[in-house]
Design an enzyme around this catalytic site. Sequence first.
Site, PDB file in Angstrom:
ATOM      1  N   SER A 189       0.888  -1.163   0.074  1.00 49.33           N
ATOM      2  CA  SER A 189      -0.029  -0.007   0.170  1.00 49.33           C
ATOM      3  C   SER A 189       0.971   1.176  -0.045  1.00 49.33           C
ATOM      4  O   SER A 189       2.050   1.134   0.408  1.00 49.33           O
ATOM      5  CB  SER A 189      -0.795  -0.040   1.415  1.00 49.33           C
ATOM      6  OG  SER A 189      -1.685   1.202   1.407  1.00 49.33           O
ATOM      7  N   TYR A 202      -1.848  -1.035  10.644  1.00 49.90           N
ATOM      8  CA  TYR A 202      -1.943  -1.410   8.987  1.00 49.90           C
ATOM      9  C   TYR A 202      -0.708  -0.927   8.449  1.00 49.90           C
ATOM     10  O   TYR A 202      -0.192  -1.629   7.717  1.00 49.90           O
ATOM     11  CB  TYR A 202      -3.143  -0.836   8.883  1.00 49.90           C
ATOM     12  CG  TYR A 202      -3.482  -0.914   7.241  1.00 49.90           C
ATOM     13  CD1 TYR A 202      -4.052  -2.219   6.747  1.00 49.90           C
ATOM     14  CD2 TYR A 202      -3.052   0.097   6.350  1.00 49.90           C
ATOM     15  CE1 TYR A 202      -4.244  -2.407   5.374  1.00 49.90           C
ATOM     16  CE2 TYR A 202      -3.380  -0.252   4.910  1.00 49.90           C
ATOM     17  CZ  TYR A 202      -3.838  -1.341   4.474  1.00 49.90           C
ATOM     18  OH  TYR A 202      -4.154  -1.436   3.126  1.00 49.90           O
TER      19      TYR A 202
HETATM   20  P1  NAD Z   1     -11.578  -5.887   0.184  1.00 49.11           P
HETATM   21  O1  NAD Z   1     -12.231  -5.706   1.670  1.00 49.11           O
HETATM   22  O2  NAD Z   1     -12.510  -5.921  -0.868  1.00 49.11           O
HETATM   23  O3  NAD Z   1     -10.545  -7.329   0.152  1.00 49.11           O
HETATM   24  C1  NAD Z   1      -9.920  -7.638   1.339  1.00 49.11           C
HETATM   25  C2  NAD Z   1     -10.354  -8.988   1.373  1.00 49.11           C
HETATM   26  O4  NAD Z   1      -9.329  -9.375   2.256  1.00 49.11           O
HETATM   27  C3  NAD Z   1     -11.642  -9.524   2.143  1.00 49.11           C
HETATM   28  O5  NAD Z   1     -12.386  -9.709   1.044  1.00 49.11           O
HETATM   29  C4  NAD Z   1     -11.439 -11.030   2.577  1.00 49.11           C
HETATM   30  O6  NAD Z   1     -11.884 -11.891   1.766  1.00 49.11           O
HETATM   31  C5  NAD Z   1      -9.871 -10.909   2.866  1.00 49.11           C
HETATM   32  N1  NAD Z   1      -9.636 -11.102   4.417  1.00 49.11           N
HETATM   33  C6  NAD Z   1      -9.734 -10.244   5.178  1.00 49.11           C
HETATM   34  N2  NAD Z   1      -9.170 -10.893   6.460  1.00 49.11           N
HETATM   35  C7  NAD Z   1      -9.439 -12.188   6.305  1.00 49.11           C
HETATM   36  C8  NAD Z   1      -9.181 -13.412   7.031  1.00 49.11           C
HETATM   37  N3  NAD Z   1      -8.767 -13.183   8.375  1.00 49.11           N
HETATM   38  N4  NAD Z   1      -9.211 -14.358   6.382  1.00 49.11           N
HETATM   39  C9  NAD Z   1      -9.415 -14.671   4.810  1.00 49.11           C
HETATM   40  N5  NAD Z   1      -9.410 -13.601   4.184  1.00 49.11           N
HETATM   41  C10 NAD Z   1      -9.618 -12.363   4.790  1.00 49.11           C
HETATM   42  O7  NAD Z   1     -10.623  -4.755   0.013  1.00 49.11           O
HETATM   43  P2  NAD Z   1      -9.386  -4.456  -0.968  1.00 49.11           P
HETATM   44  O8  NAD Z   1      -9.266  -3.019  -0.829  1.00 49.11           O
HETATM   45  O9  NAD Z   1      -9.611  -4.876  -2.194  1.00 49.11           O
HETATM   46  O10 NAD Z   1      -8.217  -5.231  -0.318  1.00 49.11           O
HETATM   47  C11 NAD Z   1      -7.121  -5.879  -0.888  1.00 49.11           C
HETATM   48  C12 NAD Z   1      -5.786  -5.539  -0.587  1.00 49.11           C
HETATM   49  O11 NAD Z   1      -5.575  -4.108  -1.106  1.00 49.11           O
HETATM   50  C13 NAD Z   1      -5.620  -5.574   1.007  1.00 49.11           C
HETATM   51  O12 NAD Z   1      -4.255  -6.237   1.171  1.00 49.11           O
HETATM   52  C14 NAD Z   1      -5.522  -4.018   1.377  1.00 49.11           C
HETATM   53  O13 NAD Z   1      -4.880  -3.821   2.507  1.00 49.11           O
HETATM   54  C15 NAD Z   1      -4.838  -3.389  -0.009  1.00 49.11           C
HETATM   55  N6  NAD Z   1      -4.923  -2.021  -0.043  1.00 49.11           N
HETATM   56  C16 NAD Z   1      -6.310  -1.571  -0.544  1.00 49.11           C
HETATM   57  C17 NAD Z   1      -6.439  -0.056  -0.627  1.00 49.11           C
HETATM   58  C18 NAD Z   1      -7.683   0.567  -1.027  1.00 49.11           C
HETATM   59  O14 NAD Z   1      -7.596   1.670  -1.100  1.00 49.11           O
HETATM   60  N7  NAD Z   1      -8.838  -0.251  -1.247  1.00 49.11           N
HETATM   61  C19 NAD Z   1      -5.227   0.653  -0.889  1.00 49.11           C
HETATM   62  C20 NAD Z   1      -3.910   0.028  -0.547  1.00 49.11           C
HETATM   63  C21 NAD Z   1      -3.763  -1.522  -0.346  1.00 49.11           C
END
Ligand code: NAD
Length: 297
Positions: A189, A202
Amino acid sequence: MIERSQKDTLAPQYPTPPFVSQPQPAPGLASKMIPVPDHGETSYRGSGRLAGRKALITGGDSGIGRAVAIAYAREGADVAIGYLPEEESDAAEVIKLIEAEGRKAVALPGDIRSEAFCEKLVEEAVSQLGGLDILVNNAGRQQYNESILTLSTEDFDATFKTNVYAMFWITRAAVKHLPPGASIINTSSVQAYQPSPILLDYAQTKAAIVAFTKALAQQLGEKGIRVNAIAPGPYWTVLQPSGGQPDEKVKQFGASAPLGRPGQPVEIAPLYVTMASAENSYASGQVWCSDGGTGTV
Ligand code: NAD
Ligand code: MG
């Protein structure tokens, strides 16, 4: 041969803030977001770049992981997705979309905070896909907390278990199955580089992912396995309204990016395709950023 018009190849005009208040309990459902994110369901077009490949994507039910699952299937890969049991309805939509491409889809619900489950997740993916050559460590936990004084050990532990330990456990279990030419892609991130005060736990995990990626790329180079990380900026996913940000920040999400809006998950899927593809066979140990113009990395 279908001619693509200029209109088709210019980026669409995606939603801009302000957004409506829409809190959900974690982990939340993408289907309940307003507006529903664009994961590429109708917009991503493949061109055979991952034909015959076999991918495991954690958190493949929603957000960035869902966009990657759709893109990989449209590029010709068979795809296994991990997710939490309470996300079954989101996951079922993804499974249907993968199958609609004529690809094999494997649904693997469970909690990756358990080492035993992480090992089972990899073994199931390998046995049901008949091998593995792409691992996308993408599942993540983000719960904002205003002060170090209110950040509990339980919360700190849950964030590290999900974002750091699980990545280690899943990758360790996967490495023995990965052939030369395989690719590991970890989701970091912009928080690794510019941490927000309310994401103390985080942000640390996302920095750990960068170091893990760079060290592991050096270990696995001799096996012909590449390891890269992707650092998203603000992306419109359910992670944010399910405790990732305060409500007021969700309403203005992406406003401070130079493009003036959050990214949609489909807009980052091409980076995951590129990093998995054999076309990029000399790129390893890097962090690839997509942050709407801030230029974080
Ligand atoms: P999202 O909530 O759609 O996806 C995250 C997924 O993580 C969930 O759908 C879930 O299935 C899984 N998860 C969480 N805890 C879990 C557990 N204990 N066991 C199994 N699965 C678990 O959100 P997203 O934004 O698509 O996140 C995906 C990645 O992107 C993450 O690593 C997040 O940190 C990273 N990210 C997101 C952003 C943003 O702005 N959305 C920015 C930077 C990084
Ligand atoms: Mg989800």
